[in-house]
Design a protein around this motif. Structure first.
Motif, PDB file in Angstrom:
ATOM      1  N   ALA A  82       1.850  47.932  18.664  1.00 45.68           N
ATOM      2  CA  ALA A  82       0.686  47.443  19.418  1.00 45.68           C
ATOM      3  C   ALA A  82      -0.017  46.315  18.668  1.00 45.68           C
ATOM      4  O   ALA A  82      -0.396  45.305  19.288  1.00 45.68           O
ATOM      5  N   CYS A  83      -0.188  46.460  17.370  1.00 44.38           N
ATOM      6  CA  CYS A  83      -0.837  45.394  16.586  1.00 44.38           C
ATOM      7  C   CYS A  83       0.003  44.120  16.599  1.00 44.38           C
ATOM      8  O   CYS A  83      -0.540  43.012  16.662  1.00 44.38           O
ATOM      9  N   GLY A  84       1.325  44.259  16.560  1.00 45.57           N
ATOM     10  CA  GLY A  84       2.205  43.094  16.631  1.00 45.57           C
ATOM     11  C   GLY A  84       2.096  42.383  17.965  1.00 45.57           C
ATOM     12  O   GLY A  84       2.002  41.148  18.032  1.00 45.57           O
ATOM     13  N   VAL A  85       2.088  43.160  19.057  1.00 48.52           N
ATOM     14  CA  VAL A  85       1.922  42.577  20.391  1.00 48.52           C
ATOM     15  C   VAL A  85       0.555  41.913  20.504  1.00 48.52           C
ATOM     16  O   VAL A  85       0.426  40.809  21.049  1.00 48.52           O
ATOM     17  N   GLY A  89      -0.120  38.060  21.211  1.00 48.71           N
ATOM     18  CA  GLY A  89      -0.919  37.707  22.382  1.00 48.71           C
ATOM     19  C   GLY A  89      -2.085  36.807  22.028  1.00 48.71           C
ATOM     20  O   GLY A  89      -2.348  35.811  22.717  1.00 48.71           O
ATOM     21  N   VAL A  90      -2.787  37.155  20.959  1.00 54.51           N
ATOM     22  CA  VAL A  90      -3.935  36.337  20.535  1.00 54.51           C
ATOM     23  C   VAL A  90      -3.474  34.933  20.156  1.00 54.51           C
ATOM     24  O   VAL A  90      -4.114  33.937  20.533  1.00 54.51           O
ATOM     25  N   LEU A  91      -2.365  34.833  19.440  1.00 52.34           N
ATOM     26  CA  LEU A  91      -1.886  33.521  19.010  1.00 52.34           C
ATOM     27  C   LEU A  91      -1.385  32.684  20.186  1.00 52.34           C
ATOM     28  O   LEU A  91      -1.707  31.498  20.295  1.00 52.34           O
ATOM     29  N   VAL A  92      -0.616  33.309  21.081  1.00 54.56           N
ATOM     30  CA  VAL A  92      -0.074  32.567  22.227  1.00 54.56           C
ATOM     31  C   VAL A  92      -1.180  32.194  23.209  1.00 54.56           C
ATOM     32  O   VAL A  92      -1.322  31.025  23.587  1.00 54.56           O
ATOM     33  N   PRO A 121     -10.685  39.736  17.802  1.00 52.85           N
ATOM     34  CA  PRO A 121      -9.319  39.951  18.282  1.00 52.85           C
ATOM     35  C   PRO A 121      -8.249  39.249  17.440  1.00 52.85           C
ATOM     36  O   PRO A 121      -7.095  39.656  17.459  1.00 52.85           O
ATOM     37  N   LEU A 122      -8.608  38.227  16.709  1.00 56.67           N
ATOM     38  CA  LEU A 122      -7.660  37.551  15.816  1.00 56.67           C
ATOM     39  C   LEU A 122      -7.541  38.287  14.486  1.00 56.67           C
ATOM     40  O   LEU A 122      -6.450  38.437  13.937  1.00 56.67           O
ATOM     41  N   VAL A 123      -8.640  38.770  13.978  1.00 59.21           N
ATOM     42  CA  VAL A 123      -8.656  39.415  12.656  1.00 59.21           C
ATOM     43  C   VAL A 123      -8.186  40.870  12.742  1.00 59.21           C
ATOM     44  O   VAL A 123      -7.493  41.361  11.835  1.00 59.21           O
ATOM     45  N   LEU A 124      -8.512  41.560  13.821  1.00 60.38           N
ATOM     46  CA  LEU A 124      -8.240  42.994  13.936  1.00 60.38           C
ATOM     47  C   LEU A 124      -6.762  43.355  13.794  1.00 60.38           C
ATOM     48  O   LEU A 124      -6.434  44.275  13.035  1.00 60.38           O
ATOM     49  N   PRO A 125      -5.837  42.673  14.477  1.00 57.04           N
ATOM     50  CA  PRO A 125      -4.438  43.076  14.301  1.00 57.04           C
ATOM     51  C   PRO A 125      -3.922  42.812  12.887  1.00 57.04           C
ATOM     52  O   PRO A 125      -3.081  43.557  12.383  1.00 57.04           O
ATOM     53  N   VAL A 126      -4.434  41.780  12.242  1.00 57.90           N
ATOM     54  CA  VAL A 126      -4.021  41.504  10.856  1.00 57.90           C
ATOM     55  C   VAL A 126      -4.490  42.649   9.957  1.00 57.90           C
ATOM     56  O   VAL A 126      -3.714  43.175   9.147  1.00 57.90           O
ATOM     57  N   LEU A 127      -5.738  43.066  10.116  1.00 56.59           N
ATOM     58  CA  LEU A 127      -6.247  44.195   9.332  1.00 56.59           C
ATOM     59  C   LEU A 127      -5.474  45.473   9.650  1.00 56.59           C
ATOM     60  O   LEU A 127      -5.142  46.251   8.750  1.00 56.59           O
TER      61      LEU A 127
END
Length: 152
Positions: A82-85, A89-92, A121-127
């Motif tokens: 989910a974090c990868g998706v 998603g945020v980047l695209v 939303p950009l920082v959260l999946p990285v964390l």
């Protein structure tokens, strides 16, 4: 005596950064979900792609929340996916919303790399990915997260 060690069942998120991640993902799941439901019900004709992307973001946040809260190897795998998706998603969507703003007449959770949500939303999946990697390294017996033996 020599059986496999029991798999953790949520201790990963019982305290500290894991608990904070579960809470933040839960809040984002509710916020993105509520926003998407209202937009899809009331304004769908105005920006269907943007509103459907917000709904997709909400689903991804729910899956991440459940995976993180569940813990254990399977929960971490679910959360990792989910974090990868989410990051993709945020980047695209973030890039597309800046390159072609006309394609996004209304903002999504991921527009402008999550600008409307303070870039969380950009920082959260990285964390999230960093935390999950940390947990995998802790679980690796006398080695790294891929089961390779450690030094010495």
């Amino acid at each position: 005596m020599g059986g496999p060690a029991p798999e953790p069942t949520g201790a990963d998120t019982a305290r500290g950064p894991g608990r904070v991640l579960v809470a933040v993902y839960g809040v984002f799941a509710l916020a993105a979900g509520a926003r998407a439901v209202v937009q899809l019900a009331v304004q769908f004709d105005e920006a269907p792609v943007a509103y459907l992307l917000s709904a997709l973001a909400a689903v991804v946040y729910v899956v991440a929340t459940v995976g993180l809260a569940r813990g254990g190897r399977n929960g971490r795998r679910t959360a990792m996916a989910a974090c990868g998706v989410e990051l993709a998603g945020v980047l695209v969507v973030g890039t597309l919303s800046l390159v072609d703003p006309a394609a996004f007449p209304d903002a999504t959770v991921w527009s402008g790399f999550g600008q409307g949500y303070g870039y969380v939303p950009l920082v959260l999946p990285v964390l999230g990915l960093l935390w999950l990697r940390h947990l995998s390294e802790l679980d690796a017996p006398d080695g790294d997260a891929h089961g390779r033996p450690g030094p010495g």
